[in-house]
Enzyme design. Structure first.
Site, PDB file in Angstrom:
ATOM      1  N   HIS A   8      24.211 -32.257  29.240  1.00 57.83           N
ATOM      2  CA  HIS A   8      24.313 -32.372  27.777  1.00 57.83           C
ATOM      3  C   HIS A   8      24.518 -31.016  27.095  1.00 57.83           C
ATOM      4  O   HIS A   8      24.599 -30.938  25.887  1.00 57.83           O
ATOM      5  CB  HIS A   8      23.001 -32.998  27.267  1.00 57.83           C
ATOM      6  CG  HIS A   8      23.047 -33.530  25.870  1.00 57.83           C
ATOM      7  ND1 HIS A   8      23.796 -34.626  25.513  1.00 57.83           N
ATOM      8  CD2 HIS A   8      22.427 -33.129  24.724  1.00 57.83           C
ATOM      9  CE1 HIS A   8      23.642 -34.876  24.222  1.00 57.83           C
ATOM     10  NE2 HIS A   8      22.821 -33.981  23.716  1.00 57.83           N
ATOM     11  N   SER A  33      26.683 -34.765  20.266  1.00 59.80           N
ATOM     12  CA  SER A  33      25.427 -35.518  20.243  1.00 59.80           C
ATOM     13  C   SER A  33      25.159 -36.082  18.839  1.00 59.80           C
ATOM     14  O   SER A  33      25.937 -36.899  18.353  1.00 59.80           O
ATOM     15  CB  SER A  33      24.296 -34.625  20.752  1.00 59.80           C
ATOM     16  OG  SER A  33      23.179 -35.391  21.059  1.00 59.80           O
ATOM     17  N   ASP A  44      24.281 -36.270  32.116  1.00 57.13           N
ATOM     18  CA  ASP A  44      23.603 -36.032  30.836  1.00 57.13           C
ATOM     19  C   ASP A  44      22.303 -36.838  30.818  1.00 57.13           C
ATOM     20  O   ASP A  44      22.329 -38.070  30.948  1.00 57.13           O
ATOM     21  CB  ASP A  44      24.566 -36.503  29.726  1.00 57.13           C
ATOM     22  CG  ASP A  44      24.059 -36.234  28.327  1.00 57.13           C
ATOM     23  OD1 ASP A  44      22.828 -36.235  28.139  1.00 57.13           O
ATOM     24  OD2 ASP A  44      24.897 -36.040  27.440  1.00 57.13           O
TER      25      ASP A  44
HETATM   26  N1  LIG Z   1      15.059 -31.337  24.468  1.00 53.33           N
HETATM   27  C1  LIG Z   1      15.970 -30.594  23.620  1.00 53.33           C
HETATM   28  C2  LIG Z   1      16.689 -31.612  22.793  1.00 53.33           C
HETATM   29  C3  LIG Z   1      17.618 -30.998  21.844  1.00 53.33           C
HETATM   30  C4  LIG Z   1      18.995 -30.778  22.406  1.00 53.33           C
HETATM   31  O1  LIG Z   1      19.301 -30.982  23.595  1.00 53.33           O
HETATM   32  N2  LIG Z   1      19.822 -30.360  21.525  1.00 53.33           N
HETATM   33  C5  LIG Z   1      21.216 -30.218  21.852  1.00 53.33           C
HETATM   34  C6  LIG Z   1      21.984 -31.140  20.904  1.00 53.33           C
HETATM   35  S1  LIG Z   1      21.347 -32.799  21.015  1.00 53.33           S
HETATM   36  C7  LIG Z   1      21.671 -28.793  21.623  1.00 53.33           C
HETATM   37  O2  LIG Z   1      22.821 -28.555  21.375  1.00 53.33           O
HETATM   38  N3  LIG Z   1      20.733 -27.829  21.713  1.00 53.33           N
HETATM   39  C8  LIG Z   1      21.014 -26.445  21.387  1.00 53.33           C
HETATM   40  C9  LIG Z   1      21.692 -25.623  22.435  1.00 53.33           C
HETATM   41  O3  LIG Z   1      21.812 -26.071  23.595  1.00 53.33           O
HETATM   42  O4  LIG Z   1      22.135 -24.517  22.089  1.00 53.33           O
HETATM   43  C10 LIG Z   1      15.165 -29.617  22.770  1.00 53.33           C
HETATM   44  O5  LIG Z   1      13.989 -29.915  22.488  1.00 53.33           O
HETATM   45  O6  LIG Z   1      15.683 -28.553  22.374  1.00 53.33           O
END
Ligand SMILES: N[C@@H](CCC(=O)N[C@@H](CS)C(=O)NCC(=O)O)C(=O)O
Length: 280
Positions: free
Chosen positions: A257, A148, A224
């Site tokens: 995602h 991402s 995604d």
């Molecule tokens: N809506 C999400 C957006 C952030 C998101 O999806 N982050 C992804 C990268 S863009 C991620 O890897 N999150 C941490 C995880 O899943 O461990 C949030 O607020 O946490």
């Protein structure tokens, strides 16, 4: 440049470790994780895959969720996982998840209040590899990958520094940040309103300008929720076709995602990098 060991765990006959150090480029303490495969215990130097994580992540999301260490142990690759931004009470922040701490976008900020610490581009390209290569049994062979916002980081850093990496890969990367809400918001804050300043950090525009022919692999989940509005792989693929750069693009049916998607395909990405590291 002393390193402070934060934690250390045995994993697939190698070691998962976390370190803290004072970074010059970001002018604050930075934490990173490193997986050292079993081959390093036998005195062998191994190549390194740098992994750049996405919004809201630290160095721990990939280490604990992607399941990359088993294959890294088999292939004899170290994994280096930096944090996604500078952090601390003295570092500027924003209440939103997509700006400030946890959202460094792998660039050098020029605007207040960000420019004192938000210099992740310099940290990832120069300072961190110098540190890793000085302290650990690794070669100067490097590959770069990310997810991402980190996919954007891997693509832009790899395209701008092809002599420093053998291969680039990305999961669900933000491909055209100059033309999506996450990128427009972050670039306006960190780089100011002059859009020509943004172009140096946009993978699609960089590919058009530089036409770099490093091996590139991209995996994208079809379900995604950020695909259409934020990620725009079609923009990158159209430019790749125009400048005749081959991108190994895989649309993975039904995946979203999350790290469930990453953990499913990380093995293919590690083997892709290993093949190019071997050939280098
Ligand atoms: N809506 C999400 C957006 C952030 C998101 O999806 N982050 C992804 C990268 S863009 C991620 O890897 N999150 C941490 C995880 O899943 O461990 C949030 O607020 O946490």
């Amino acid at each position: 440049m002393p390193l402070t060991l934060v934690s250390s765990q045995r994993l697939f006959e190698g070691w998962q470790k976390r370190y803290r150090h004072q970074a010059q480029s970001t002018a604050c303490d930075m934490t990173f994780s490193i997986y050292l495969p079993p081959q390093t215990a036998q005195g062998k130097k191994v190549p390194v895959l740098y992994w750049l994580s996405g919004l809201t992540c630290s160095d721990e999301n990939f280490s604990t969720k992607a399941g990359a260490q088993r294959v890294a142990a088999e292939l004899g690759m170290a994994l280096v996982i930096p944090d996604t931004s500078p952090r601390g009470d003295a570092v500027a922040d924003d209440a939103a998840y997509d700006l400030g701490q946890g959202a460094g976008f792998y660039l050098n900020a020029t605007q207040e209040p960000w420019r004192a610490h938000f210099r992740m581009y310099d940290y990832i390209v120069r300072e961190l590899p110098e540190l890793i290569e000085a302290h650990f049994p690794v070669t100067e062979q490097r590959a770069i990958s990310g997810h991402s916002m980190g996919g954007h980081g891997a693509l832009t850093i790899g395209l701008k520094n092809p002599e420093r990496y053998t291969s680039i890969s990305a999961f669900s990367p933000i491909c055209n940040p100059c033309s999506c809400p996450w990128g427009e918001k972050a670039f306006a804050a960190y780089l100011g309103e002059a859009r020509q300043e943004w172009e140096q950090y946009d993978a699609t525009l960089l590919l058009e300008k530089l036409g770099v022919a490093l091996p590139i692999k991209i995996s994208q989940g079809s379900e995604d929720s950020f695909l259409k509005e934020q990620l725009k792989p079609e923009a990158l693929l159209a430019v790749a076709k125009r400048v005749e750069v081959e991108v190994d693009y895989q649309l993975c049916e039904g995946y979203d995602h999350s790290y469930y998607f990453i953990s499913t395909y990380i093995e293919a990405h590690l083997r892709f990098h290993h093949q190019h590291l071997l050939a280098s």
